[in-house]
Design an enzyme around this catalytic site. Structure first.
Site, PDB file in Angstrom:
ATOM      1  CB  ILE A   1      -1.075   0.239   1.161  1.00 41.47           C
ATOM      2  CG1 ILE A   1      -1.776  -1.263   1.125  1.00 41.47           C
ATOM      3  CG2 ILE A   1      -2.019   1.343   1.119  1.00 41.47           C
ATOM      4  CD1 ILE A   1      -2.713  -1.399   2.311  1.00 41.47           C
TER       5      ILE A   1
ATOM      6  CG  ASP B   1       9.681  -0.648   4.194  1.00 45.87           C
ATOM      7  OD1 ASP B   1       8.538  -0.521   3.594  1.00 45.87           O
ATOM      8  OD2 ASP B   1      10.026  -1.670   4.188  1.00 45.87           O
ATOM      9  CG  ASN B   2      11.623  -3.199   8.529  1.00 45.92           C
ATOM     10  OD1 ASN B   2      10.779  -3.397   7.783  1.00 45.92           O
ATOM     11  ND2 ASN B   2      11.554  -3.796   9.725  1.00 45.92           N
TER      12      ASN B   2
ATOM     13  CB  ALA C   1      -2.757   2.416   8.015  1.00 45.63           C
TER      14      ALA C   1
ATOM     15  CE1 TYR D   1      -1.648  -6.612  11.859  1.00 38.48           C
ATOM     16  CE2 TYR D   1      -3.697  -7.149  11.266  1.00 38.48           C
ATOM     17  CZ  TYR D   1      -2.672  -6.409  10.957  1.00 38.48           C
ATOM     18  OH  TYR D   1      -2.715  -5.457  10.070  1.00 38.48           O
TER      19      TYR D   1
ATOM     20  CE  LYS E   1      -2.074  -2.296  12.180  1.00 37.99           C
ATOM     21  NZ  LYS E   1      -1.285  -0.892  11.719  1.00 37.99           N
TER      22      LYS E   1
END
Ligand code: UDP
Length: 319
Positions: A12, A31-32, A117, A149, A153
């Site tokens: 995304i 970003d890793n 997000a 998860y 979140k």
């Protein structure tokens, strides 16, 4: 405008980065490359307004410098995919909880707007057709790893809203419903790229459970359009929005549709959940958003129907 996208080399994030570059913005990406890929940035990596940092969002000094530089932050970096969550529970929890905590704390230092997000997972085992932002969450037991998860979140959402209420940090929380499209890999278990790849290769299309569970799929470009509009809408601050398509399809029907559209000879094979994910798995029966709120605020209307979504994934894997 200058923006930071955490997880900007992901599925995304990379589509969002392209769109923002095309609109003339300066885009910083961190970003890793855990699930993100440099290849996803092929079209924009040489653009002078695209800046890539390969590092973890837990690196505070790097994040401090990036956040200081930008106007808005799209926080997309997270552990993604049900398979990933089942296989790497510690990393999932750490990156989702500590990562968001870091982003919000540093954003608050400079009072920079953050879009979070989040995910439709947080509704849990709801069976209502049309999930509204204010609905209760129905969580499974802590003994079933999948729900870790959703809980991580949920904590992200609580923290973001707490920063808004207590510290006046401008935040927008978005709950994404099964976003799909080109560049999404099947490696982390996502259903559509897996079905399409199997169908194109003539391998069995594997439906987990009895296939009556349903999902609502949204094309990634509809999602990125919505995220950009929401960040730029002051009335969205301090609030939560479903971002999704309200057309629901069963996984069994999805498998047949993919088989038909690829003209594949693949068998459709039913696999018990235990075998697919291992012990400790529990699925969501359905997951369909109510999108009245986002429609009302930004006139959101997904442009892609299920056929065009599936076709875009077929074209991607064929190319
Ligand atoms: N699924 C499936 N076959 C696959 C991958 C997934 O039948 O190869 C099912 C999965 O069990 C779930 C649905 O498809 O019911 C959507 O799975 P995905 O991992 O894409 O997303 P999520 O479960 O997070 O909605």
């Amino acid at each position: 405008m200058r923006v930071l996208i955490t997880g900007g080399a992901g599925f995304i994030g990379s589509h969002l980065a392209e769109k923002l570059i095309d609109e003339g913005h300066e885009v910083f990406i961190i970003d890793n490359l855990w699930t993100g890929k440099l290849e996803n940035l092929k079209r924009i990596q040489d653009n002078e307004r695209c800046h890539l940092v390969i590092d973890t969002i837990l690196n505070e000094s790097v994040m401090n410098e990036l956040i200081f530089k930008v106007d808005h932050i799209y926080h997309l970096a997270a552990a993604v995919g049900v398979r990933n969550i089942m296989d790497n529970p510690v990393e999932t929890l750490e990156i989702n909880v500590k990562g968001t905590e870091t982003v919000l704390r540093l954003a608050n230092r400079f009072k920079k707007k953050v879009l979070i997000a989040s995910t439709s997972e947080i509704y849990g085992k709801h069976v209502d057709h049309s999930l509204k932002e204010d609905d209760n969450r129905v969580m499974g037991t802590v003994k079933k790893r999948r729900w870790a998860y959703a809980c991580s979140k949920t904590l992200d959402e609580f923290l973001a809203l707490a920063y808004f209420d207590e510290k006046k940090l401008p935040v927008v929380v978005t709950r994404l419903f099964n976003t799909v499209g080109p560049r999404q890999t099947g490696r982390y278990g996502m259903v559509l790229p897996n079905f399409v790849q199997s169908a194109l290769l003539g391998k069995p299309i594997t439906v987990f459970g009895d296939g009556t569970q349903s999902r609502s799929f949204t094309h990634v470009s509809d999602v990125t359009d919505a995220l950009i509009k929401l960040v730029n809408k002051q009335e969205a601050e301090g609030d939560v929005f479903n971002v999704g398509n309200d057309h629901e399809v069963s996984i069994k029907d999805l498998a047949h549709k993919v088989k038909e559209m690829t003209r594949s000879k693949s068998e459709i094979e039913y696999i018990p959940y235990e075998k697919a994910y291992g012990p400790g798995f529990e699925d969501m029966e359905r997951r369909c958003p109510n999108i009245d709120k986002i429609k009302g605020l930004i006139g959101f209307k997904p442009k892609h129907d299920l056929e065009s979504i599936i076709q875009s994934v077929i074209d991607y894997f064929k190319s």
